[in-house]
Design an enzyme around this catalytic site. Structure first.
Site, PDB file in Angstrom:
ATOM      1  CD  GLU B  23      -3.276  -0.027   0.347  1.00  0.00           C
ATOM      2  OE1 GLU B  23      -2.962   1.032  -0.246  1.00  0.00           O
ATOM      3  OE2 GLU B  23      -4.405  -0.544   0.287  1.00  0.00           O
ATOM      4  CG  ASN B 157      -8.611   2.251   0.903  1.00  0.00           C
ATOM      5  OD1 ASN B 157      -7.409   2.367   1.085  1.00  0.00           O
ATOM      6  ND2 ASN B 157      -9.268   1.135   1.172  1.00  0.00           N
ATOM      7  CG  ASP B 207      -7.362  -0.223  -2.107  1.00  0.00           C
ATOM      8  OD1 ASP B 207      -6.949   0.669  -1.352  1.00  0.00           O
ATOM      9  OD2 ASP B 207      -7.181  -1.420  -1.871  1.00  0.00           O
TER      10      ASP B 207
END
Lengths: 58, 303
Positions: B23, B157, B207
């Site tokens: 991430e 997100n 996301d």
């Protein structure tokens, strides 16, 4: 805590599909943008928490 | 239809183990390297595309996101329930602020630095299969003061900023909706939170995201093997397929900010990742030449 050196550019890569505006199925992905709500704040200043300096006892 | 080239910038091996939950890629212009995190391995990675050199450091907890600072190698890390400072070169961490008590059980997730140097970061219940909405969205200023921007969040997100249009984007992934708010960079106030993109008819979920130099929003479509680019008026104008099922977050980097780096999920989560395509492995860090330029990542402005 560790740090590990690794090496290597990995491969020449692949070619992948890049759909541009003219290719996209706009019917399938159509979406509507709702009207903007009233001019309401979404942040409540009362919920502001003090910073460390403010929170520290005198 | 055209094509893009996708390269593998980092993949796990026997030495490092595979990436579990990649991430938060962040490009440091000062260092010309990409920092990113593997949340479940408690790691922060550093990728130098010039040399192909990769490094990582292992932290005490799960880093959800990171912010650059004006000091080379000094990062602000959103880890578990707190913000900590990391000195990359000696690996030392220094606690700064607890955003939530550790007893909540939440952990910090997606975060971005706004154009004025504040960090906006969200919390979430770590087990997404529980479908809890215990998370909140926080805005941390350089003096350490914290504003609660939103509560009752499932999985925060998609935080990204468009300074030219005065916007902040945000997505609570389970809602499958990307929201946008007017964002006053000077005051940090955000207003008019409203839907920007409804993933309803689209595959996957929103996301992580970033905004390019044209003001377009790049959203990682997790579970959908793709990224989409959305123009400021909410129109999808590109869809780039990637060779992994779960891309998590894009960021522009490289000398001219023309490479789109994309992280992905490996073995983490309750749903196993599908095998990668074309030799790619779930969890790989990808580098894509999309022919678009990004914006420099702001540094967190600490007093």
């Amino acid at each position: 805590m560790d740090v590990l050196p690794l090496t290597g550019a990995l491969g020449a890569g692949i070619r992948s599909v890049d759909l541009r505006a003219d290719d996209l199925d706009h019917e399938a992905i159509h979406h509507t943008l709702p009207e903007i709500d009233a001019d309401r704040p979404c942040f409540d200043p009362a919920k502001r928490l003090p910073g460390p300096a403010e929170a520290a006892p005198a | 239809m055209s094509a893009v080239e996708i390269r593998r910038a980092f993949t796990g091996d026997e030495l490092t183990g595979e990436t579990l939950l990649g991430e938060c890629p962040v490009w440091s212009e000062a260092e010309q390297v990409l920092y990113w995190v593997d949340i479940d391995r408690h790691r922060i990675h550093r990728h130098d595309p010039q040399s192909g050199h990769n490094q990582y450091r292992t932290l005490e907890g799960r880093p959800g996101s990171i912010a650059l600072t004006v000091d080379i190698g000094r990062l602000l890390v959103a880890m578990e329930n707190q913000l900590v400072w990391l000195d990359w070169f000696d690996g030392e961490t220094t606690p700064w602020i607890d955003l939530e008590p550790p007893t909540t059980g939440n952990r910090l997730n997606d975060g971005r630095t706004d154009p004025a140097g504040r960090m906006v970061v969200g919390t979430m219940w770590p087990d997404t299969s529980a479908a809890k909405t215990t998370g909140s969205l926080y805005q941390v200023s350089c003096d350490g003061s914290v504003a609660v921007l939103q509560t009752d969040i499932g999985v925060p997100n998609g935080i990204a900023f468009d300074p030219e249009r005065g916007r902040m984007y945000f997505a609570d992934s389970p809602t499958r909706m990307v929201m946008v708010a007017d964002y006053d960079t000077d005051t940090g106030e955000h207003r008019n939170l409203r839907p920007f993109l409804d993933y309803g008819p689209l595959p996957g979920k929103p996301d992580g995201a970033c905004v390019d130099a044209d003001g377009c929003y790049w959203s990682a479509s997790i579970y959908a093997w793709s990224l989409i680019r959305v123009t400021p008026d909410g129109t999808i104008d590109r869809r780039v397929e990637v060779p992994v099922e779960k891309p998590t977050m894009p960021a522009f980097g490289g000398p001219d900010l023309e490479t789109l780096f994309v992280t992905s999920i490996g073995a983490a989560g309750s749903k196993p990742s599908a095998p990668g395509r074309d030799g790619f492995t779930p969890g790989d860090l990808m580098a894509i030449d999309v022919g678009v330029q990004g914006r420099p990542e702001p540094c967190f402005a600490h007093l």
